[in-house]
Structures are given as C-alpha cells and as structure tokens.
Design a protein around this motif. Structure first.
Motif, short mmCIF file in Angstrom:
data_model
loop_
_atom_site.label_atom_id
_atom_site.label_comp_id
_atom_site.label_asym_id
_atom_site.label_seq_id
_atom_site.Cartn_x
_atom_site.Cartn_y
_atom_site.Cartn_z
N HIS A 67 0.86 -1.18 0.00
CA HIS A 67 0.00 0.00 0.00
C HIS A 67 0.90 1.24 0.00
O HIS A 67 1.69 1.42 0.92
N TRP B 49 -0.54 1.69 -5.25
CA TRP B 49 0.04 0.44 -4.77
C TRP B 49 1.16 0.02 -5.71
O TRP B 49 1.32 0.56 -6.80
N SER C 87 -2.71 -7.62 -1.51
CA SER C 87 -2.16 -6.69 -0.52
C SER C 87 -2.58 -7.02 0.90
O SER C 87 -1.93 -6.59 1.83
#
Length: 117
Positions: A28, A45, A106
């Motif tokens: 992130h 990202w 993520s």
C-alpha cells in the motif's frame, strides 16, 4: 473412540494455507497503512508482474463494502467521484489478476479519515 475424536479435532483445528498465502505481496503506497488525515485523493500500490487488472476494494469499520473498482493498466486510482464518507476508520485492499487468476494481493490496510467529504 474418544481418542479418534480428539485426534480429528486437532487435525481440523490446524491452520490451512490459502492460495493468497503464496502470492506476491502488493504494498500500500497511498494511503499508507494506519495513516490518519483527510480523505485521500487517490489510492496507489506497487505493481505485480503479469497482472492484467487490479481490483481495488474499500470497507468501513463494520465490514460493509463501500466500493469496488477494477483498474487496468495502472497502479493507482482516484478517490471515486461522488463518494461521501463520514469520519472514521476504513480498510482497503488490492487484488492483482491475470485473466481471472489471482497473481498478487495486498491484504487489508486501515486508514482513518478525520474530515468529512
């Protein structure tokens, strides 16, 4: 008979690996994990090799999906036009896909919005 149930119970309680556990991790970039501030102007990202599309999702603090967006050809997305949120904690996640197969993820990252928008 009791020993069999105990053994089965132990076997069932062991954690199992998921497909996402072995995928590359997406970092992130913005908003950063655990950041605090106003409404972020965009989400950003890190890239995943071979990804065709990224699926960006955001939830509120009671796990209700606020929005989901497919992003192709880039590793960022603007804050959705017209999306108004209250002050509070939100979570976002990115999943990278090649075709329909996951190729990166993520996990969820929290961020806190202090100003209404």
């Amino acid at each position: 008979m009791i020993a069999i149930f105990v053994a089965l119970g132990l076997a069932c309680s062991a954690p199992t690996a998921t497909v996402q556990d072995s995928l590359p991790i997406i970092e992130h970039l913005a908003p950063k994990r655990d950041s605090t501030g106003g409404v972020p102007p965009k989400f950003a990202w890190t890239a995943v090799k071979d990804a065709d599309v990224y699926v960006l999702s955001m939830w509120n603090d009671i796990d209700l999906l606020i929005f989901k967006q497919h992003v192709a050809g880039r590793t960022s997305a603007e804050w959705p036009k017209g999306l108004t949120v209250e002050q509070g904690t939100y979570f976002w996640e990115v999943l990278a896909l090649r075709g329909e197969q996951p190729v990166g993820h993520s996990g969820r990252a929290a961020f806190v919005i202090l100003d209404k928008r």
